[in-house]
Every structure is written in C-alpha cells, then in structure tokens.
Scaffold this motif. Structure first.
Motif, mmCIF file in Angstrom:
data_model
loop_
_atom_site.group_PDB
_atom_site.id
_atom_site.type_symbol
_atom_site.label_atom_id
_atom_site.label_comp_id
_atom_site.label_asym_id
_atom_site.label_seq_id
_atom_site.Cartn_x
_atom_site.Cartn_y
_atom_site.Cartn_z
ATOM 1 N N VAL A 184 -116.898 15.534 17.296
ATOM 2 C CA VAL A 184 -117.213 16.470 16.213
ATOM 3 C C VAL A 184 -115.969 16.597 15.355
ATOM 4 C CG1 VAL A 184 -117.952 18.809 15.613
ATOM 5 C CG2 VAL A 184 -118.851 17.698 17.676
ATOM 6 N N ALA A 185 -116.099 16.365 14.060
ATOM 7 C CA ALA A 185 -114.929 16.349 13.186
ATOM 8 C C ALA A 185 -115.321 16.821 11.792
ATOM 9 C CB ALA A 185 -114.342 14.941 13.109
ATOM 10 N N THR A 186 -114.324 17.247 11.042
ATOM 11 C CA THR A 186 -114.546 17.545 9.627
ATOM 12 C C THR A 186 -114.042 16.362 8.815
ATOM 13 O OG1 THR A 186 -112.445 18.771 9.553
ATOM 14 C CG2 THR A 186 -114.444 20.046 9.844
ATOM 15 N N THR A 187 -114.752 16.088 7.717
ATOM 16 C CA THR A 187 -114.410 14.996 6.815
ATOM 17 C C THR A 187 -114.442 15.527 5.392
ATOM 18 O OG1 THR A 187 -116.687 14.267 6.406
ATOM 19 C CG2 THR A 187 -115.626 13.451 8.414
ATOM 20 N N ASP A 188 -114.149 14.652 4.432
ATOM 21 C CA ASP A 188 -114.236 15.069 3.033
ATOM 22 C C ASP A 188 -115.650 15.474 2.658
ATOM 23 O OD1 ASP A 188 -111.570 14.554 2.744
ATOM 24 O OD2 ASP A 188 -111.845 12.527 1.932
ATOM 25 N N ALA A 189 -116.635 14.960 3.414
ATOM 26 C CA ALA A 189 -118.043 15.268 3.124
ATOM 27 C C ALA A 189 -118.565 16.429 3.962
ATOM 28 C CB ALA A 189 -118.902 14.031 3.372
ATOM 29 N N ASP A 216 -115.989 27.242 16.936
ATOM 30 C CA ASP A 216 -116.263 27.251 18.370
ATOM 31 C C ASP A 216 -117.069 25.993 18.675
ATOM 32 O OD1 ASP A 216 -118.430 28.017 20.636
ATOM 33 O OD2 ASP A 216 -116.552 29.073 21.014
ATOM 34 N N LEU A 217 -116.518 25.124 19.522
ATOM 35 C CA LEU A 217 -117.146 23.826 19.766
ATOM 36 C C LEU A 217 -118.542 23.967 20.355
ATOM 37 C CD1 LEU A 217 -117.007 20.744 19.800
ATOM 38 C CD2 LEU A 217 -115.855 20.891 22.022
ATOM 39 N N ALA A 218 -118.692 24.842 21.353
ATOM 40 C CA ALA A 218 -119.993 25.000 21.996
ATOM 41 C C ALA A 218 -121.048 25.487 21.001
ATOM 42 C CB ALA A 218 -119.893 25.951 23.173
ATOM 43 N N GLU A 219 -120.695 26.475 20.182
ATOM 44 C CA GLU A 219 -121.644 27.001 19.202
ATOM 45 C C GLU A 219 -121.957 25.953 18.139
ATOM 46 O OE1 GLU A 219 -124.301 29.287 17.275
ATOM 47 O OE2 GLU A 219 -123.376 29.698 19.231
ATOM 48 N N ARG A 222 -124.370 23.412 19.551
ATOM 49 C CA ARG A 222 -125.745 23.922 19.632
ATOM 50 C C ARG A 222 -126.448 23.777 18.292
ATOM 51 N NH1 ARG A 222 -123.538 27.677 23.371
ATOM 52 N NH2 ARG A 222 -122.948 29.110 21.702
ATOM 53 N N GLU A 223 -125.727 24.078 17.216
ATOM 54 C CA GLU A 223 -126.313 23.947 15.881
ATOM 55 C C GLU A 223 -126.627 22.484 15.569
ATOM 56 O OE1 GLU A 223 -123.479 25.683 13.286
ATOM 57 O OE2 GLU A 223 -123.776 27.743 14.011
ATOM 58 N N ILE A 224 -125.700 21.597 15.926
ATOM 59 C CA ILE A 224 -125.905 20.164 15.679
ATOM 60 C C ILE A 224 -127.096 19.651 16.478
ATOM 61 C CG2 ILE A 224 -124.907 17.862 16.029
ATOM 62 C CD1 ILE A 224 -122.146 19.219 15.510
ATOM 63 N N ALA A 225 -127.140 19.987 17.773
ATOM 64 C CA ALA A 225 -128.220 19.509 18.637
ATOM 65 C C ALA A 225 -129.565 20.040 18.179
ATOM 66 C CB ALA A 225 -127.940 19.916 20.082
ATOM 67 N N ASP A 226 -129.612 21.306 17.751
ATOM 68 C CA ASP A 226 -130.874 21.877 17.258
ATOM 69 C C ASP A 226 -131.351 21.133 16.016
ATOM 70 O OD1 ASP A 226 -130.899 23.709 19.292
ATOM 71 O OD2 ASP A 226 -130.168 25.386 18.090
ATOM 72 N N GLU A 227 -130.413 20.808 15.116
ATOM 73 C CA GLU A 227 -130.785 20.103 13.900
ATOM 74 C C GLU A 227 -131.285 18.698 14.216
ATOM 75 O OE1 GLU A 227 -131.518 19.078 10.026
ATOM 76 O OE2 GLU A 227 -131.193 21.056 10.928
ATOM 77 N N VAL A 228 -130.619 17.998 15.147
ATOM 78 C CA VAL A 228 -131.070 16.655 15.538
ATOM 79 C C VAL A 228 -132.461 16.730 16.165
ATOM 80 C CG1 VAL A 228 -130.631 14.707 17.086
ATOM 81 C CG2 VAL A 228 -128.741 15.746 15.809
ATOM 82 N N ASP A 229 -132.672 17.729 17.023
ATOM 83 C CA ASP A 229 -133.983 17.882 17.655
ATOM 84 C C ASP A 229 -135.072 18.114 16.616
ATOM 85 O OD1 ASP A 229 -133.248 17.473 20.285
ATOM 86 O OD2 ASP A 229 -132.817 19.578 20.666
ATOM 87 N N ARG A 230 -134.755 18.914 15.604
ATOM 88 C CA ARG A 230 -135.745 19.172 14.551
ATOM 89 C C ARG A 230 -136.068 17.889 13.784
ATOM 90 N NH1 ARG A 230 -133.038 24.236 14.196
ATOM 91 N NH2 ARG A 230 -131.552 23.404 12.694
ATOM 92 N N ARG A 231 -135.063 17.051 13.571
ATOM 93 C CA ARG A 231 -135.303 15.798 12.850
ATOM 94 C C ARG A 231 -136.089 14.812 13.709
ATOM 95 N NH1 ARG A 231 -129.425 14.566 9.947
ATOM 96 N NH2 ARG A 231 -129.394 16.408 8.592
ATOM 97 N N ARG A 232 -135.819 14.823 15.018
ATOM 98 C CA ARG A 232 -136.521 13.908 15.920
ATOM 99 C C ARG A 232 -137.965 14.344 16.154
ATOM 100 N NH1 ARG A 232 -133.708 10.651 19.508
ATOM 101 N NH2 ARG A 232 -135.189 11.171 21.136
ATOM 102 N N THR A 233 -138.219 15.633 16.061
ATOM 103 C CA THR A 233 -139.569 16.160 16.289
ATOM 104 C C THR A 233 -139.932 17.089 15.140
ATOM 105 O OG1 THR A 233 -138.603 17.930 17.667
ATOM 106 C CG2 THR A 233 -139.401 15.966 18.797
#
Length: 315
Positions: A184-189, A216-219, A222-233
């Motif tokens: 997990v990283a920040t980029t120019d985008a 907070d890495l854990a939080e 969770r946001e990233i995983a929720d978004e991926v799950d929404r895109r997958r389903t």
C-alpha cells in the motif's frame, strides 16, 4: 518454545533484577518444569542470561539486572516490534508489553520500532476460490524495510497485461491477503495498491516518505478490500430468508451477505452480492425452499429458467 513465551520471558528479565522459575511459571501460566526448560532454551539460543543456585537464586541478564536495550541494532529493534504488530500471533498481553517497551529504546531506533509494529497486516480471507499457497515474493523484505525506515522506493511494476512501468512511490504498509502480498503506497495519482510478486526491481531512494498523519494500515486495507469486493461482485440482490436457514445462507454466500431487519411475517431481509445474474441465480437455486428473491427481476427470471430446466430433466 513459542515466540510469545520467548518475548515474555525476555521482558521479565528486562524489568526485574532476577526471576525464578516459579515466578515465570506463575506469570506465563505454565508449569515450573516448562519455565525451567524455557529459561534453559534462552541460554542455549545465545541470550546472555545465567542462573545462580541456592536460596535467593534465580535467573539474571549478564551485565546488570536492568538494561536500556542500547545493545540492540536497528534491525533487531524492528524485528522485536514486528512481534507486537497486528499481524503477529503473539498474545495481546505480550503485544501490550512490547509496545510499552518501545519507550526504553534509544531515540534513533524508536521511530522505526514503532513503524515495524504497524507495517504489516494479514487478511486471512481469500479473493475468489484460489488455493494457491502463500509464498514470499522476491522483493518483500526490501519493500517492508522501506516502509519501516520511511523512505521512498523506485521500482519496476508489471501489470496484469504484462506491461512494465517504472515509478517512485511512498510505501505505507505491506498486506498479506490469501496467497498474495500487497504494498500500500501513495503516488502522484493518490493511494494505490501493488501486488509485490509483480515488482521487477526495488531501489530505496533515501528520500523521506510523506505519510498522512491519520494513516492506519488496517483501516486503509479494509477500505481497499471492500472496494475490490464491490468491483468483483457488482450485482446486488434483495431477498428474504426464513430465520432457521440463515446459517446455511451464510455458509453459501460468506461475506457477500448483508443482513437487514425482520419482516412482519418473521423472515429476515438480506442483500446478497454476486458477479452476474446467471452466476448468482445458480448459487441461490439450491436455497429456494428457504429464500425468496424479491429483486432485481433478472435474477428472478434466471431462477425461473433454472427451475424449468430442472423440472424438464427430473420431473
């Protein structure tokens, strides 16, 4: 001996002039025989401890009863506090003790030790039905070290289509999700997630990371995983289920199930996520005795089609 007990015994030796096997046994809730074996194992592993026999005897650290841990290298300090992190299997008591112990570290090590404690998250849930075993990718250590030291990294990254790009990122944390490792990283985008097994090289730049103060890495994961799950389903189905079948529904649907309120007739409102109408109807067809899909109409039509095919073949 387990990592938990190893660290716990070391902490006891750090904070007390000496300890006895009986004291170790009481604090760690093990037998005295086990406590003696653990203390012996520490000495055999090279930890500078020694025992004195007779009345008033016990176990001590060589060089004094109390130490400020100034003999630790930066790498050893980071390793110690990885045990205190969210991904560790250590008990809550050991983690709490280690987090307190950070105050005893020399100032140059303190920031990195605290970073180590929050640098890794393990998410045991798999995406999809993959049964691939987790393996450490080639540049995992380099990227986690960059997270802990708070330095930017220039790396090559190969995307899912095989195209390689070179970019410089601000690494914030490492996550193990099922068989895969992610950075997990920040980029120019903005904030991005990279699969570490797709990294072709990784070179720390030495430039400091710009880390959001409230990150907070854990939080964040969770946001990233929720978004991926929404895109997958992306499809959501509304339904009502009889209460005694809710456990079976959870078994079939897993974390794609959202439970709502009870209806006037005693059933339970649910929302179920799926990949598409046909696939989701196939999953739900075996639950038709207990579950009524109320929308969208396309899923109801697919269920009716499945029902007609079943009657035609087996009726």
């Amino acid at each position: 001996m387990g990592t938990d007990r190893l660290v716990a015994v070391l902490l006891m030796l750090q904070r007390r002039e000496q300890v006895t096997a009986a004291e170790v046994a009481k604090e760690l809730e093990v037998s005295e025989r086990t406590a003696r074996r653990d203390l012996d194992a520490l000495a055999m592993a090279g930890v500078p401890v020694y025992s004195t026999q007779g009345r008033g005897g016990g176990w001590r650290l060589v060089g004094g009863a109390r130490t400020d841990l100034s003999g630790l290298t930066a790498g050893e300090a980071r390793a110690l506090f990885l045990v205190a992190g969210q991904a560790s299997a250590a008990t809550p008591a050991v983690k709490a003790a280690l987090r307190k112990l950070v105050q005893a570290l020399p100032e140059p090590f303190r920031v990195q030790a605290e970073a180590a404690a929050s640098s890794l998250v393990v998410d045991p849930q798999r995406w999809g039905t993959s049964r691939v075993e987790r393996r450490s990718p080639r540049f995992l250590d380099e990227l986690q070290d960059a997270v802990i030291r708070g330095v930017q990294v220039r790396f090559g990254y190969v995307d899912g289509k095989g195209a390689e790009t070179v970019r410089t990122v601000h690494p914030l944390g490492v996550v193990a999700k099922g068989p895969w490792w992610y950075l997990v990283a920040t980029t120019d985008a903005g904030r991005r997630t990279f699969r570490i097994d797709r990294v072709s090289f990784a070179d720390p730049t030495g430039e400091p990371v710009r880390r959001p103060e409230d990150f907070d890495l854990a939080e964040s994961w969770r946001e990233i995983a929720d978004e991926v799950d929404r895109r997958r389903t992306p499809l959501e189905v509304q339904a009502v289920c009889v209460p005694h079948a809710m456990s079976r529904l959870r078994m079939v649907i897993g974390d794609r199930l959202q439970v709502g309120a009870s209806t006037p007739d005693g059933r339970v409102e649910v929302v179920i996520r799926g990949y598409n109408e046909y696939a989701l109807a196939g999953e739900l067809a075996g639950l038709v005795e207990w579950l009524e899909v109320t929308g969208p109409p396309g899923v109801r039509d697919q269920l009716a089609s499945i029902g007609g095919a079943l009657v035609e073949r087996y009726g």
